[in-house]
Write a protein that holds these residues in place. Structure first.
Motif, PDB file in Angstrom:
ATOM      1  N   LEU A  13       0.844  -1.200   0.000  1.00 23.17           N
ATOM      2  CA  LEU A  13       0.000   0.000   0.000  1.00 23.17           C
ATOM      3  C   LEU A  13       0.888   1.261   0.000  1.00 23.17           C
ATOM      4  CD1 LEU A  13      -3.079   0.673   0.077  1.00 23.17           C
ATOM      5  CD2 LEU A  13      -2.784   1.106   2.523  1.00 23.17           C
ATOM      6  N   SER A  14       2.012   1.187   0.688  1.00 24.55           N
ATOM      7  CA  SER A  14       2.945   2.323   0.700  1.00 24.55           C
ATOM      8  C   SER A  14       3.500   2.569  -0.698  1.00 24.55           C
ATOM      9  CB  SER A  14       4.122   2.052   1.640  1.00 24.55           C
ATOM     10  OG  SER A  14       3.672   1.752   2.915  1.00 24.55           O
ATOM     11  N   TYR A  15       3.852   1.478  -1.354  1.00 23.91           N
ATOM     12  CA  TYR A  15       4.373   1.613  -2.720  1.00 23.91           C
ATOM     13  C   TYR A  15       3.309   2.207  -3.624  1.00 23.91           C
ATOM     14  CZ  TYR A  15       6.551   0.319  -7.173  1.00 23.91           C
ATOM     15  OH  TYR A  15       7.084   0.349  -8.436  1.00 23.91           O
ATOM     16  N   PHE A  16       2.082   1.709  -3.459  1.00 21.27           N
ATOM     17  CA  PHE A  16       0.960   2.228  -4.243  1.00 21.27           C
ATOM     18  C   PHE A  16       0.802   3.733  -4.001  1.00 21.27           C
ATOM     19  CE2 PHE A  16      -3.397   3.137  -5.319  1.00 21.27           C
ATOM     20  CZ  PHE A  16      -3.621   2.361  -6.436  1.00 21.27           C
ATOM     21  N   SER A  17       0.959   4.144  -2.760  1.00 19.34           N
ATOM     22  CA  SER A  17       0.730   5.553  -2.405  1.00 19.34           C
ATOM     23  C   SER A  17       1.755   6.473  -3.064  1.00 19.34           C
ATOM     24  CB  SER A  17       0.734   5.744  -0.889  1.00 19.34           C
ATOM     25  OG  SER A  17       2.047   5.776  -0.401  1.00 19.34           O
ATOM     26  N   GLU A  18       2.879   5.905  -3.518  1.00 20.40           N
ATOM     27  CA  GLU A  18       3.850   6.741  -4.234  1.00 20.40           C
ATOM     28  C   GLU A  18       3.269   7.260  -5.549  1.00 20.40           C
ATOM     29  OE1 GLU A  18       7.690   5.002  -4.867  1.00 20.40           O
ATOM     30  OE2 GLU A  18       7.762   4.224  -2.815  1.00 20.40           O
ATOM     31  N   PHE A  19       2.264   6.572  -6.042  1.00 18.93           N
ATOM     32  CA  PHE A  19       1.697   6.949  -7.336  1.00 18.93           C
ATOM     33  C   PHE A  19       0.292   7.525  -7.197  1.00 18.93           C
ATOM     34  CE2 PHE A  19       4.565   3.348  -7.703  1.00 18.93           C
ATOM     35  CZ  PHE A  19       5.555   3.925  -8.474  1.00 18.93           C
ATOM     36  N   ASP A  20      -0.156   7.667  -5.956  1.00 23.44           N
ATOM     37  CA  ASP A  20      -1.511   8.113  -5.702  1.00 23.44           C
ATOM     38  C   ASP A  20      -1.427   9.021  -4.475  1.00 23.44           C
ATOM     39  OD1 ASP A  20      -4.191   8.231  -6.043  1.00 23.44           O
ATOM     40  OD2 ASP A  20      -4.637   6.327  -5.082  1.00 23.44           O
ATOM     41  N   CYS A  21      -2.263  10.035  -4.379  1.00 23.61           N
ATOM     42  CA  CYS A  21      -2.226  10.897  -3.210  1.00 23.61           C
ATOM     43  C   CYS A  21      -3.057  10.274  -2.114  1.00 23.61           C
ATOM     44  CB  CYS A  21      -2.785  12.275  -3.561  1.00 23.61           C
ATOM     45  SG  CYS A  21      -1.531  13.340  -4.197  1.00 23.61           S
ATOM     46  N   MET A  22      -2.411   9.622  -1.152  1.00 20.15           N
ATOM     47  CA  MET A  22      -3.215   8.954  -0.123  1.00 20.15           C
ATOM     48  C   MET A  22      -2.437   8.825   1.180  1.00 20.15           C
ATOM     49  SD  MET A  22      -3.025   5.026  -1.522  1.00 20.15           S
ATOM     50  CE  MET A  22      -3.138   4.430   0.141  1.00 20.15           C
ATOM     51  N   LEU A  23      -1.628   9.838   1.496  1.00 21.64           N
ATOM     52  CA  LEU A  23      -0.824   9.778   2.713  1.00 21.64           C
ATOM     53  C   LEU A  23      -1.705   9.601   3.945  1.00 21.64           C
ATOM     54  CD1 LEU A  23       1.914   9.988   4.161  1.00 21.64           C
ATOM     55  CD2 LEU A  23       1.595  12.469   4.234  1.00 21.64           C
ATOM     56  N   GLY A  24      -2.821  10.351   3.984  1.00 20.69           N
ATOM     57  CA  GLY A  24      -3.720  10.273   5.130  1.00 20.69           C
ATOM     58  C   GLY A  24      -4.240   8.859   5.350  1.00 20.69           C
ATOM     59  N   GLU A  25      -4.596   8.227   4.251  1.00 23.77           N
ATOM     60  CA  GLU A  25      -5.107   6.858   4.322  1.00 23.77           C
ATOM     61  C   GLU A  25      -4.028   5.892   4.809  1.00 23.77           C
ATOM     62  OE1 GLU A  25      -7.911   4.547   1.164  1.00 23.77           O
ATOM     63  OE2 GLU A  25      -6.959   6.389   0.481  1.00 23.77           O
ATOM     64  N   LEU A  26      -2.832   6.082   4.263  1.00 18.95           N
ATOM     65  CA  LEU A  26      -1.719   5.223   4.647  1.00 18.95           C
ATOM     66  C   LEU A  26      -1.441   5.357   6.143  1.00 18.95           C
ATOM     67  CD1 LEU A  26       0.397   3.305   3.390  1.00 18.95           C
ATOM     68  CD2 LEU A  26       1.905   5.294   3.155  1.00 18.95           C
ATOM     69  N   ILE A  27      -1.451   6.589   6.627  1.00 17.21           N
ATOM     70  CA  ILE A  27      -1.230   6.839   8.056  1.00 17.21           C
ATOM     71  C   ILE A  27      -2.306   6.145   8.882  1.00 17.21           C
ATOM     72  CG2 ILE A  27      -1.322   8.660   9.820  1.00 17.21           C
ATOM     73  CD1 ILE A  27      -0.011  10.530   7.722  1.00 17.21           C
ATOM     74  N   HIS A  28      -3.527   6.231   8.407  1.00 17.73           N
ATOM     75  CA  HIS A  28      -4.635   5.581   9.116  1.00 17.73           C
ATOM     76  C   HIS A  28      -4.406   4.071   9.229  1.00 17.73           C
ATOM     77  CE1 HIS A  28      -8.665   4.136  10.050  1.00 17.73           C
ATOM     78  NE2 HIS A  28      -8.544   3.352   8.995  1.00 17.73           N
ATOM     79  N   PHE A  29      -4.000   3.443   8.127  1.00 20.19           N
ATOM     80  CA  PHE A  29      -3.807   1.992   8.139  1.00 20.19           C
ATOM     81  C   PHE A  29      -2.636   1.584   9.033  1.00 20.19           C
ATOM     82  CE2 PHE A  29      -6.608   1.963   4.443  1.00 20.19           C
ATOM     83  CZ  PHE A  29      -7.359   0.836   4.713  1.00 20.19           C
ATOM     84  N   TYR A  30      -1.549   2.320   8.966  1.00 19.81           N
ATOM     85  CA  TYR A  30      -0.398   1.984   9.817  1.00 19.81           C
ATOM     86  C   TYR A  30      -0.722   2.207  11.301  1.00 19.81           C
ATOM     87  CZ  TYR A  30       3.384   0.694   6.655  1.00 19.81           C
ATOM     88  OH  TYR A  30       4.190   0.022   5.778  1.00 19.81           O
ATOM     89  N   THR A  31      -1.419   3.315  11.590  1.00 17.48           N
ATOM     90  CA  THR A  31      -1.756   3.593  12.988  1.00 17.48           C
ATOM     91  C   THR A  31      -2.657   2.485  13.533  1.00 17.48           C
ATOM     92  OG1 THR A  31      -1.678   5.946  12.450  1.00 17.48           O
ATOM     93  CG2 THR A  31      -2.674   5.349  14.538  1.00 17.48           C
ATOM     94  N   ASP A  32      -3.641   2.116  12.733  1.00 17.35           N
ATOM     95  CA  ASP A  32      -4.569   1.048  13.117  1.00 17.35           C
ATOM     96  C   ASP A  32      -3.797  -0.254  13.374  1.00 17.35           C
ATOM     97  OD1 ASP A  32      -7.268   0.056  13.421  1.00 17.35           O
ATOM     98  OD2 ASP A  32      -6.913  -1.059  11.545  1.00 17.35           O
ATOM     99  N   ALA A  33      -2.841  -0.550  12.476  1.00 15.19           N
ATOM    100  CA  ALA A  33      -2.051  -1.778  12.624  1.00 15.19           C
ATOM    101  C   ALA A  33      -1.228  -1.735  13.910  1.00 15.19           C
ATOM    102  CB  ALA A  33      -1.142  -1.957  11.413  1.00 15.19           C
ATOM    103  N   CYS A  34      -0.642  -0.576  14.198  1.00 14.97           N
ATOM    104  CA  CYS A  34       0.169  -0.447  15.419  1.00 14.97           C
ATOM    105  C   CYS A  34      -0.695  -0.624  16.669  1.00 14.97           C
ATOM    106  CB  CYS A  34       0.867   0.910  15.460  1.00 14.97           C
ATOM    107  SG  CYS A  34       2.249   1.017  14.312  1.00 14.97           S
TER     108      CYS A  34
END
Ligand SMILES: [Zn+2]
Length: 298
Positions: free
Chosen positions: A215-236
């Protein structure tokens, strides 16, 4: 800031010509290459210090101190290949190739970044060549197995992500003979159906390190930092195994830091005490050390 600033030969020549308009570019370049070759062969200044390659090219072989009369460089240019520790040991070509091929094998998708992390610096033309080569591979890539055909059909057409599709993705991801350029093409296009697969996988397994990495790699090509942060925070928050928690926190940091997010700081606020708090504290200390080391000019 003190120390040398690593510069490419091209940059150095260009800069030198700007300040010395009567100099000839080819002559300067040849002089730099000569000084670099001497440095590689272990030629030293008369005083015994290592050569300052950039200075030696224009002032004759010498170390920084003897050429400038100044004890320490302070933001002065040095040819990047001569910056110790910045390049792989040029004398040990075999090791260098072994390291490069190991990295490419382990990180087929993002080996360029990984190589840079390992101290490999791309020459501009190498980078272009590689980029072209990747593009050529991607254009030529076609599905070769039933599994790949199933996956590509979905990526092109979309629809609800079935268990079968998720399995097809995972099978491809972990396959020894994975068709990397075929899938990479869809990452680079920020294909929404690919994203749907990743999100489906994460819905069932929110702490999966590999899916989060994808998903992080995908986010390099798409604007979705907020979403990525949400998923990582949830995982932590959800992960209970401390070893995996530590890996998650490190990935979270590495995969968002370049985009200006300070994950470790946020995690410190989130986990102020307890075992997770201690893990984050330890990571902040060690990762800061690592970044500090990278800042030391060569
Ligand atoms: Zn000297």
């Amino acid at each position: 800031m003190s120390g040398f600033v690593p510069v490419r030969i091209n940059q150095f020549v260009k800069q030198y010509l700007r300040n010395n308009t009567d100099a000839d570019g080819d002559t300067v370049r040849a002089a730099v290459e000569d000084a670099l070759a001497a440095w590689r062969q272990g030629v030293r200044c008369a005083c015994g210090n290592a050569l300052w390659v950039a200075g030696s090219a224009v002032a004759g072989y010498g170390c920084f101190r003897c050429i400038t009369g100044t004890a320490e460089p302070d933001g002065d240019p040095e040819i990047d290949a001569a910056c110790e520790g910045f390049f792989f040991d040029a004398d040990n070509t075999e090791d260098r190739f072994a390291q490069v091929s190991e990295i490419i094998k382990k990180h087929p998708r993002d080996y360029r970044e990984r190589l840079e992390e390992a101290g490999f610096e791309w020459q501009e033309d190498e980078y272009d060549l590689l980029f072209e080569e990747e593009g050529r591979e991607e254009r030529a890539a076609v599905p070769e197995t039933d599994n790949q055909r199933r996956l590509i059909r979905f990526l092109d057409a979309g629809g609800p992500v079935s268990r079968q599709i998720l399995d097809a993705y995972l099978e491809e991801r972990y396959s020894e003979t994975s068709n990397v350029p075929l899938i990479r093409k869809y990452f680079k296009r920020a294909n929404p159906n690919l994203k749907a697969i990743l999100l489906k996988g994460l819905a069932g397994n929110p702490t999966d390190l590999d899916l989060l990495d994808d998903l992080s790699y995908f986010s390099e090509f798409d604007c979705m930092l907020g979403e990525l942060i949400h998923f990582y925070t949830d995982a932590c928050l959800k992960e209970s195994d401390m070893e995996r928690f530590s890996l998650l926190a490190q990935d979270f940091h590495l995969n968002t830091f370049d985009q200006g997010y300070d994950a470790l700081h946020e995690l410190t606020t989130l986990f102020q005490s307890g075992t997770k708090g201690a893990v984050v504290q330890h990571l902040s200390e060690t990762i800061d050390d690592f970044e500090g080391a990278e800042d030391i000019p060569f």
